[in-house]
Design an enzyme around this catalytic site. Structure first.
Site, short mmCIF file in Angstrom:
data_model
loop_
_atom_site.label_atom_id
_atom_site.label_comp_id
_atom_site.label_asym_id
_atom_site.label_seq_id
_atom_site.Cartn_x
_atom_site.Cartn_y
_atom_site.Cartn_z
N HIS A 113 26.77 -49.19 -20.69
CA HIS A 113 27.09 -50.61 -20.58
C HIS A 113 26.25 -51.33 -21.63
CE1 HIS A 113 27.55 -54.63 -19.01
NE2 HIS A 113 28.44 -54.20 -18.13
N ARG A 136 29.30 -62.72 -20.30
CA ARG A 136 30.09 -62.91 -21.53
C ARG A 136 31.47 -63.46 -21.21
NH1 ARG A 136 30.35 -57.43 -23.35
NH2 ARG A 136 29.18 -56.89 -21.49
#
Ligand code: FAD
Length: 631
Positions: A255, A275
């Protein structure tokens, strides 16, 4: 000492989303079902899921549907996915989320009262049903509530809450058992499972014709990981040792955004929702560097200027998404490259900034856990300053090779669902596609197991020989005073992190395999001081067998695959190769010790699914022969 013995129709190993959904289904099909879990009930990994469950409900953008979700999933997995699994997942995820709502889940809502859906990397439309950044917790809460509701029904009918579904928590399975006629090799049906109670160290035996593995991932083989202590690859190893195959083990998702500071919390996840909700990545020069890392295959789908990327948050119909929302493998590699180029943050990550992008109150409302996590663990207020983030070992795409429709593995009576199974996500999983995977394939595996039991002419018998062997194997570390399990574990973690990590080279992976071979010898000598009563050193000694087997699969497959795709990046073979795309690397352990890897060609995609893509796009991934066959 007597071994405690229980008889069930279906034993589900694991109480995360996949295990609970499988157990609910098996019980709804009238099967006597046990749920066994290594940790406390309710403390499965699924609880940690933050972003949400991906399902094409079309609540926020009505253009969304299963076909768009299918396409996104295949693209995310770089077309290595088992397309039948990707199809079932895309078609059934919405029903599974609605079912959760009917069972009492309280999702965040849109203004007009529908289940709200958020943006995530690689998903064309807002698609993640969520509960703030605590979606996994709500999912588990709801499934547990459903288990309790079924137990209440059983009390009404049978006068016993646990007549048809019972939880065995803090109970670790160490071996699957097979029919007496075939203890060894792939043939022969499952007849049960053997394990121990964490607290007392006493042994327990489940006599059952069907076992569903739902044990999650393998992250604890790496030093920097978002995974918790129980992710030691147990289900992967149990399946291998029972004669099943693992596929896609070379594909590990790093990740892009784990915490990098302070060291005690390194690796803990910073959800992608940061994000999705507007957070941007910058290097030490303040540059939004992701614009420099858009790969050719995605060039027409992502914004090439900051202005366009920013406009997308409010007008998705007329703008392309910002490259911070590229699939995870792309973002992780980009961060890795920036840090290597000397443009990283002071503690070796990059900056993830939401503070200059959203008002403080909005950040606290949308990302409450992230706000809390940074404040508590790193003394950083994310409403006022950027976070420092870097790649962390997060998810394994590889796992037990299963039949897409039923979750059946190669060994009769063995089923698998969730992170422990392989195929669905190809070479790279899209965020949010795991929670939906657990629900879709958890249900299917529970159903598959129930139908298998219905069709059995006779109940397979547990072989006493294999029970004795499982008991001797479990006791062995207590009878030795040799190698320290923590040292062996640490060396394995460092080796995998440094030599089979995010960027791989043949020499380094070969070196890792040599270390793993030596560690396998050392594991035979590992001793655990103390008794069987709540002894973590002993538990780790037993887990090491699994972590080593799984690490060997990862490294052997990583060495063989001479291309870079999704969660497998070879420095010495940087491009994708269509010939490799068709191939799966299948790991097995015929003698129960050494890992073998064989190549297997995937069946071509069904014509109607093939036709969902633009031919120009497929040309980037498929061989000439595949393109020709489908035309
Ligand atoms: P788990 O939930 O991990 O359950 C495994 C179970 O198996 C546990 O009960 C464990 O105790 C048990 N077990 C293991 N070994 C044994 C054994 N030997 N004997 C008995 N029991 C055993 N995915 C998304 O889709 N959306 C997200 O927003 C998201 N966020 C995430 C955030 C974090 C921090 C992490 C780490 C992952 C996230 N993921 C997300 C991924 C997702 O949460 C996992 O892939 C998923 O929860 C795995 O579920 P599972 O049911 O397969 O396994």
């Amino acid at each position: 000492m007597e071994i405690e013995r229980h008889e069930y129709d279906v034993v589900v190993i694991g109480a995360g989303g996949a295990g609970l959904r499988a157990a609910i289904e098996a019980r709804q099909q009238g099967k006597r079902t046990a749920i066994v879990c290594k940790s406390l009930f309710g403390k499965a990994h699924t609880v940690m899921a933050e972003g949400g469950a991906a399902a094409a409900m079309g609540n926020v953008n009505s253009d969304d549907n299963w076909m768009v979700h299918f396409r996104d999933t295949m693209r995310g997995g770089k077309f290595l996915n088992n397309w039948r699994m990707a199809e079932l997942h895309a078609k059934e995820a919405a029903d599974r989320v609605w079912e959760l709502e009917a069972w009492g889940a309280l999702f965040d809502r849109t203004k007009d009262g529908k289940i709200s859906q958020r943006n995530f990397g690689g998903h064309e439309y807002p698609r993640l049903a969520h509960v703030g950044d605590r979606t996994g917790l709500e999912l588990i809460r709801t499934l547990q509530q459903r288990v309790v509701a079924l137990q209440q029904e059983d009390y009404e009918t049978h006068g016993d809450y646990e007549a048809y579904i019972k939880v065995f928590q803090e109970c670790t399975v160490t071996r699957l058992l097979k029919d007496a006629s075939s203890v060894h090799g792939p043939a022969g049906a499952i007849s049960g499972a053997f394990g121990y109670w964490r607290e007392t160290g006493n042994f327990i035996l489940f006599d059952a014709p069907a076992v569903v593995l739902a044990t999650g991932g393998i992250g604890k083989s790496y030093v920097v990981t978002s995974n918790s202590w129980e992710y030691t690859g147990d289900g992967h190893a149990l399946a291998l040792l029972a004669g099943a195959n693992l596929i896609n083990m070379e594909f590990i998702q790093f990740h892009p955004t784990g915490m990098v500071w302070p060291p005690s919390v390194r690796g803990i996840l910073v959800t992608e929702s940061v994000r999705g909700d507007g957070g941007v990545l910058r290097n030490s020069e303040g540059k939004r560097f992701m614009f420099d890392y858009i790969p050719d295959v995605f060039k027409d789908k992502y914004a090439t200027t900051e202005e366009e990327g920013d406009r997308w948050y409010t007008d998705q119909a007329n703008n392309r998404r910002p490259p911070e929302l590229l699939p995870r493998d792309e973002v992780a590699r980009a961060i890795n490259a920036e840090v290597k180029a000397g443009r990283g943050s002071p503690q070796g990550g990059v900056f993830l900034d939401v503070s200059t992008r959203l008002p403080a109150e909005e950040i606290k409302r949308r990302l409450p856990s992230m706000h809390h996590q940074f404040k508590e663990l790193a003394d950083v207020d994310i409403t006022a300053e950027p976070m420092q983030v870097g790649p962390t070992c997060h998810y394994i795409m590889g796992g037990v090779e299963v039949d897409a429709d039923t979750g059946a593995a190669a060994v009769p009576g063995l089923f698998a669902a969730g992170e422990v199974s392989g195929g669905m996500h190809g070479s790279n999983r899209l965020g949010g596609n795991s929670l939906s995977d657990l629900l879709v394939f958890g249900r299917r595996a529970g159903l598959g197991a129930a139908e298998y039991v219905n069709a059995l002419p006779a109940r397979p018998a547990v072989a006493q020989e294999s029970v004795d062997a499982a008991k001797a194997e479990a006791l062995a570390p207590l009878e030795r005073s040799g190698e320290n399990p923590y040292e062996v574990h640490h060396e394995l973690q460092r080796t995998m992190n440094d030599l089979v990590g995010i960027i791989r080279k043949a020499e380094e992976v070969s070196e890792a395999l040599e270390v793993v071979e030596k560690l396998k010898e050392r594991v035979e000598l590992v001793g655990a001081a103390g008794s069987r009563i709540y002894n973590p050193g002993w538990h780790l000694a037993l887990d090491l067998r699994n972590m080593l087997l799984v690490s060997e699969c990862v490294a052997r497959a990583a060495l063989l695959r001479q291309e870079s795709r999704g969660g497998h990046t070879r420095d010495d073979f940087p491009g994708m190769n269509p010939e490799w795309r068709r191939k799966l690397l299948v790991c097995a352990t015929p003698d129960g010790a050494a890992v073998t890897v064989e190549e297997k060609v995937q069946p071509p995609m069904r014509k109607d699914l093939f036709d969902l893509f633009d031919l120009g796009e497929l040309k980037k991934y498929l061989t000439e022969e595949e393109l020709g066959n489908a035309e």
